[in-house]
Design a protein around this motif. Structure first.
Motif, PDB file in Angstrom:
ATOM      1  N   HIS A 101      -1.839  14.422  33.706  1.00 35.82           N
ATOM      2  CA  HIS A 101      -1.328  15.475  34.556  1.00 35.82           C
ATOM      3  C   HIS A 101       0.358  15.425  34.277  1.00 35.82           C
ATOM      4  CE1 HIS A 101      -0.197  17.405  38.366  1.00 35.82           C
ATOM      5  NE2 HIS A 101      -1.397  17.969  38.088  1.00 35.82           N
ATOM      6  N   HIS A 153       1.645  16.844  43.833  1.00 34.56           N
ATOM      7  CA  HIS A 153       0.292  16.361  43.457  1.00 34.56           C
ATOM      8  C   HIS A 153      -0.076  15.317  43.921  1.00 34.56           C
ATOM      9  CE1 HIS A 153       1.454  19.667  41.136  1.00 34.56           C
ATOM     10  NE2 HIS A 153       2.220  19.189  40.486  1.00 34.56           N
ATOM     11  N   LEU A 170      -6.842  12.698  39.733  1.00 33.21           N
ATOM     12  CA  LEU A 170      -6.208  13.900  40.414  1.00 33.21           C
ATOM     13  C   LEU A 170      -6.983  14.295  41.771  1.00 33.21           C
ATOM     14  CD1 LEU A 170      -4.001  16.105  40.687  1.00 33.21           C
ATOM     15  CD2 LEU A 170      -5.672  17.446  39.148  1.00 33.21           C
ATOM     16  N   GLU A 199      -3.839  19.297  43.841  1.00 35.68           N
ATOM     17  CA  GLU A 199      -2.604  19.897  43.113  1.00 35.68           C
ATOM     18  C   GLU A 199      -1.837  20.790  43.975  1.00 35.68           C
ATOM     19  OE1 GLU A 199      -4.126  21.292  39.242  1.00 35.68           O
ATOM     20  OE2 GLU A 199      -2.490  20.575  38.501  1.00 35.68           O
TER      21      GLU A 199
END
Ligand code: P6P
Length: 342
Positions: free
Chosen positions: A24, A194, A207, A210
């Motif tokens: 990311h 995030h 993740l 976001e």
């Protein structure tokens, strides 16, 4: 009626595209530049520190020597928990091996810790609170680590760390790790906020969300009302206002990271103002207020000391404290309107 027999809950990281933290970060730069590689490596070290601390916390009640106090007091005059020392040393150890960080400045250390072999000009400084909210450790409630990454400027190795005394806009990255029912890492490189959730079965932060934005308003106000009679009249007037407006509700966990995380996701305002005796407040600017202010502003929220934006404040010394009003933009402005009233 839910039929729990058929309810299959697959590990969430398998039903996502498994975006890891390092991938990311590189995606944030959309390049493999030296800076992108550095920050990806730095964030990976932050993640390693978080995993080591999370593992220790989850086993705390089962091992000797994890819970309780050391009997020492730190530069803040606070009683030091064994977990504070462990976590502080985890960050030092993890970043010594990184080759990237020249200096670490921590709530637990009076002066910065230099890793001289990592100190060519142009490297990085890590500022951190290794365990924020350590009073929660012995009662199994959430705690956090807060971090801020700045450029190492010059070869200033004096104890005053004068090159660190700059405003919060100079931060290259900031974030926190929240040790709760799940271990969550939230960060920003100045390109949005995030969040990642640790999947212990993979040993990876995956993740989760976001470009998080803080709602401009929120019903939660988070402050220690035990200080009510130590506040000035303007702050007391604000609290009377939220008491009289039944749209508000109080939530206060005693750990800044957890209280802020709720506000980041659901809106509201966290307040740790100064008192008549201590107008500078309790929270430390460089490694508590400024990193969270960086996140709040990146998420469309606001952070001030009641008069000035936190990110504009230039500290005069490493452990400088500042009052903190943090969260939804409209709610912070409302608090400011009370605090600035004559
Ligand atoms: P009080 C924890 O010691 C901390 O630094 C923050 O995490 C928290 O928000 C605050 O202090 C709690 O302070 O005075 O309400 O116990």
């Amino acid at each position: 009626m839910v039929n729990f027999q058929t309810l299959s809950v697959s590990p969430r990281s398998l039903d996502r595209d498994c975006t890891t933290l390092s991938r990311h970060v590189l995606g944030q730069f959309n390049s493999f530049s030296a800076e992108a590689q550095d920050l990806s490596a730095l964030m990976n070290r932050i993640a390693l520190a978080g995993k080591l601390i999370s593992r220790r916390l989850s086993g705390a009640g089962l091992m000797e020597g994890v819970l309780g106090f050391t009997g020492e007091t730190n530069v803040q005059g606070e009683h030091v928990k064994k977990m504070d020392i462990f976590a502080n040393e985890v960050f030092i150890s993890v970043f010594r091996q990184s080759g990237l960080v020249c200096r670490l400045a921590s709530e637990e250390m009076e002066h910065p810790y230099y890793i001289k072999e990592n100190c060519p000009i142009g490297r990085y400084t890590l500022l951190y609170d290794p365990i924020d909210g350590s009073s929660n450790v012995d009662i199994n409630l959430n705690v956090g680590s807060i971090f801020s990454i700045r450029q190492q400027q010059g070869d200033d190795i004096d104890e005053q760390a004068r090159d660190l005394l700059q405003d919060g806009h100079q931060q290259l990255a900031a974030g926190y790790i929240l040790y709760g029912p799940a271990t969550v890492l939230v960060y920003s490189l100045g390109k949005g906020v995030h969040s990642f959730t640790l999947d212990p079965s993979l040993g990876e932060f995956i993740l989760t969300q976001e470009n998080i934005t803080i709602p401009s308003k929120g019903k939660v106000y988070s402050t220690n009302e035990g200080n009510f009679w130590q506040w000035n009249e303007q702050m007391r007037d604000y609290v009377r206002y939220v008491h009289l407006n039944n749209g508000y509700t109080a939530r206060y966990g005693g750990a800044l990271v957890g209280d802020f995380h709720r506000i980041l996701l659901q809106g509201g305002v966290f307040l740790y103002p100064g008192t008549v005796q201590k107008p500078e407040g309790k929270l430390r600017l460089l490694y508590e207020s400024a990193p969270l202010a960086f996140l709040a502003e990146q998420a469309g929220g606001r952070a001030s000391d009641g008069d000035r934006e936190i990110l504009d404040i230039i500290p005069q010394q490493l452990h400088q404290r500042s009052p903190l009003i943090l969260g939804s933009s409209e709610e912070v402005k409302l608090v400011e309107s009370f605090l600035q009233a004559k």
